[in-house]
Design an enzyme around this catalytic site. Structure first.
Site, PDB file in Angstrom:
ATOM      1  N   ASP A  10      -2.656   8.073   8.133  1.00 22.98           N
ATOM      2  CA  ASP A  10      -3.633   7.260   8.848  1.00 22.98           C
ATOM      3  C   ASP A  10      -2.868   6.319   9.782  1.00 22.98           C
ATOM      4  O   ASP A  10      -1.686   6.550  10.056  1.00 22.98           O
ATOM      5  CB  ASP A  10      -4.571   6.521   7.867  1.00 22.98           C
ATOM      6  CG  ASP A  10      -3.836   5.508   6.993  1.00 22.98           C
ATOM      7  OD1 ASP A  10      -2.635   5.239   7.251  1.00 22.98           O
ATOM      8  OD2 ASP A  10      -4.464   4.964   6.067  1.00 22.98           O
TER       9      ASP A  10
ATOM     10  N   HIS B  90       0.003   4.637   7.274  1.00 20.46           N
ATOM     11  CA  HIS B  90       0.696   5.210   6.108  1.00 20.46           C
ATOM     12  C   HIS B  90       1.195   6.624   6.333  1.00 20.46           C
ATOM     13  O   HIS B  90       0.533   7.411   7.016  1.00 20.46           O
ATOM     14  CB  HIS B  90      -0.251   5.199   4.896  1.00 20.46           C
ATOM     15  CG  HIS B  90      -0.775   3.831   4.595  1.00 20.46           C
ATOM     16  ND1 HIS B  90      -2.031   3.430   4.962  1.00 20.46           N
ATOM     17  CD2 HIS B  90      -0.189   2.771   4.002  1.00 20.46           C
ATOM     18  CE1 HIS B  90      -2.201   2.163   4.603  1.00 20.46           C
ATOM     19  NE2 HIS B  90      -1.108   1.740   4.016  1.00 20.46           N
TER      20      HIS B  90
ATOM     21  N   SER C  16       0.802  -1.230   0.000  1.00 20.70           N
ATOM     22  CA  SER C  16       0.000   0.000   0.000  1.00 20.70           C
ATOM     23  C   SER C  16       0.834   1.279   0.000  1.00 20.70           C
ATOM     24  O   SER C  16       0.305   2.339  -0.324  1.00 20.70           O
ATOM     25  CB  SER C  16      -0.918   0.015   1.226  1.00 20.70           C
ATOM     26  OG  SER C  16      -0.164  -0.132   2.409  1.00 20.70           O
TER      27      SER C  16
END
Ligand SMILES: *[C@@H]1O[C@H](CO)[C@@H](O)[C@H](O)[C@H]1NC(C)=O
Ligand SMILES: *[C@@H]1O[C@H](CO)[C@@H](O)[C@H](O)[C@H]1NC(C)=O
Ligand SMILES: *[C@@H]1O[C@H](CO)[C@@H](O)[C@H](O)[C@H]1NC(C)=O
Ligand SMILES: *[C@@H]1O[C@H](CO)[C@@H](O)[C@H](O)[C@H]1NC(C)=O
Ligand SMILES: *[C@@H]1O[C@H](CO)[C@@H](O)[C@H](O)[C@H]1NC(C)=O
Ligand SMILES: *[C@@H]1O[C@H](CO)[C@@H](O)[C@H](O)[C@H]1NC(C)=O
Ligand SMILES: *[C@@H]1O[C@H](CO)[C@@H](O)[C@H](O)[C@H]1NC(C)=O
Length: 368
Positions: A331, A334, A39
């Site tokens: 978040d 990340h 991600s």
């Protein structure tokens, strides 16, 4: 008259020079960039996985709040992510598009500019991801999609692929799953890390086999410092000097030298293979130590900008910080656009402190 013609010719020549200069300046340092991993570098592949869970996608607000048109594209960031920012350093607008967004007929033409295969939740082991996300585009599938596209391109592509940049950032999710969901059987950390590095090695060899020669590899960061992991470390009473979950950080610290030695070995065994390894642990420490870098004054290191870092995550109703440039984390997992921008700058231009044996700029400039 002659003078005027001369002047016109001169103006035309200046214009041509200007065009040539701008043409050169706009030419990216490599013909194409191919991105693999998780991600941190996914630009929307997971949007196309029907069974992937909501928390493994980022195609809803407040993701993308600082992206052009505030679009939630699937990037796990308020703005651009590391793949975009490294691409920008190389002279591209942003990361190449997600592989899973491309209709079949578009894949081969897009290979000449690059494709992003990365998928949030995936890891070095294909067994990493399904437990958390139900569905991910695992690393084996990412690499196979690349090698089969290269095969379909047919002859005359070796030069393009060998001059292109392969950018890989993965391994964090393997560490998360290993430490967050301990099994009852006693495990051997060294053997676990060796299995991760062995998987890395075999995937890199497959990419090399398809013609790739320039590899930018990023070691897993101090993932125990993610806001979500700090809480777990607190609950388990297992914190390091930074107030982070010690167990996964201890694994990332051991993994960097193992990756370093694996890559050294590969470069010796595989003719023409060149690489740049980014030491994420060192770069994270630098920031956690409170070092103020040019354009990067991160004052909030332990809390995310969006949401509380807990299970609820970041969504349209979560709290949103105002000064996003001063937060390290966007978040619970990340980095912010600002943090990954600093990281991309290091990968590209570091003079040999956190990136070895050469930086991505030097790697891109190599002419095989
Ligand atoms: C990896 O992905 C491929 C292709 O989607 C799939 O067939 C395979 O089962 C996956 N591996 C694991 C261990 O989930
Ligand atoms: C590539 O070249 C080889 C030999 O030069 C030839 O046998 C093969 O058919 C070619 N493949 C394609 C897809 O053009
Ligand atoms: C681990 O042990 C607990 C309690 O003994 C049990 O409920 C659980 O199913 C076990 N988990 C695994 C993965 O074996
Ligand atoms: C863990 O595995 C490594 C490598 O196989 C081995 O050398 C070591 O003795 C093992 N450690 C334990 C505690 O079993
Ligand atoms: C961060 O600080 C610690 C403790 O002073 C030190 O050991 C470490 O080398 C520092 N790391 C960096 C990258 O500056
Ligand atoms: C960093 O930000 C803090 C808080 O806004 C401020 O007090 C400090 O002066 C800044 N440091 C630098 C070097 O800009
Ligand atoms: C949105 O995020 C907040 C804060 O993290 C959380 O409390 C809430 O349950 C989330 N809403 C949904 C629909 O997931």
């Amino acid at each position: 008259m002659a003078n005027r013609r001369g002047a016109v010719a001169l103006v035309a020549a200046v214009c041509l020079l200007e065009l040539a200069r701008r043409g050169l300046a706009e030419e990216p340092a490599v013909p194409a960039m191919f991105v693999f991993g998780d991600s941190t570098v996914d630009v929307g592949n997971n949007n196309y996985l029907a069974n992937s869970k909501q928390n493994c996608k980022a195609n809803y607000p407040r993701y993308g709040v600082d992206y052009p048109f505030q679009s939630p594209t699937g990037r796990f960031s308020n703005g651009y992510n590391l793949a975009d920012q490294l691409a920008q350093k190389l002279g591209f607008d942003k990361s190449p598009p997600p592989y899973l967004s491309l209709p079949d007929v578009a894949i081969i033409p897009q290979m000449s500019k690059g494709i992003n295969f990365a998928s949030g939740g995936s890891g070095l082991l294909d067994s990493t991801g399904p437990a958390v996300c139900t569905q991910v585009f695992n690393l084996t599938a990412q690499v196979q999609s690349f090698t089969s596209a290269v095969q379909k391109m047919g002859n005359g592509t070796a030069d393009l692929i060998s001059r292109s940049l392969i950018f890989v950032n993965t391994g964090s999710n393997d560490l998360f799953e290993y430490t967050d969901f301990p099994s009852n059987t006693t495990r051997n950390d060294t053997e676990f890390l060796q299995s991760l590095v062995a998987s890395y090695k075999s995937q890199l060899k497959l990419l090399y086999g398809a013609g790739a020669r320039k590899f930018s590899v990023v070691s897993p960061s101090l993932v125990g410092c993610c806001p979500s992991q700090r809480g777990i470390g607190h609950d388990k009473n297992d914190l390091d000097r930074y107030g982070c979950f010690r167990a996964p950080n201890f694994l990332s610290r051991q993994m960097y030298p193992m990756l370093d030695s694996m890559l050294r070995g590969l470069a010796t065994d595989l003719p023409g293979m060149r690489y740049s390894l980014g030491d994420s642990v060192g770069m994270a420490e630098l920031v956690l130590n409170g070092t103020v870098l040019p354009g990067a004054n991160f004052t909030v290191l332990d809390r995310p900008c969006c949401g509380d870092g807990g299970a609820g995550g970041c969504n349209g109703t979560a709290t949103l910080c105002q000064d996003r440039g001063s937060y390290l984390f966007w978040d619970g997992f990340h980095p912010t656009d600002a943090a990954s921008s600093v990281f991309a700058r290091e990968l590209f231009a570091d003079p040999g402190v956190f990136v070895h044996p050469i930086n991505v700029h030097e790697l891109a400039e190599l002419r095989p």
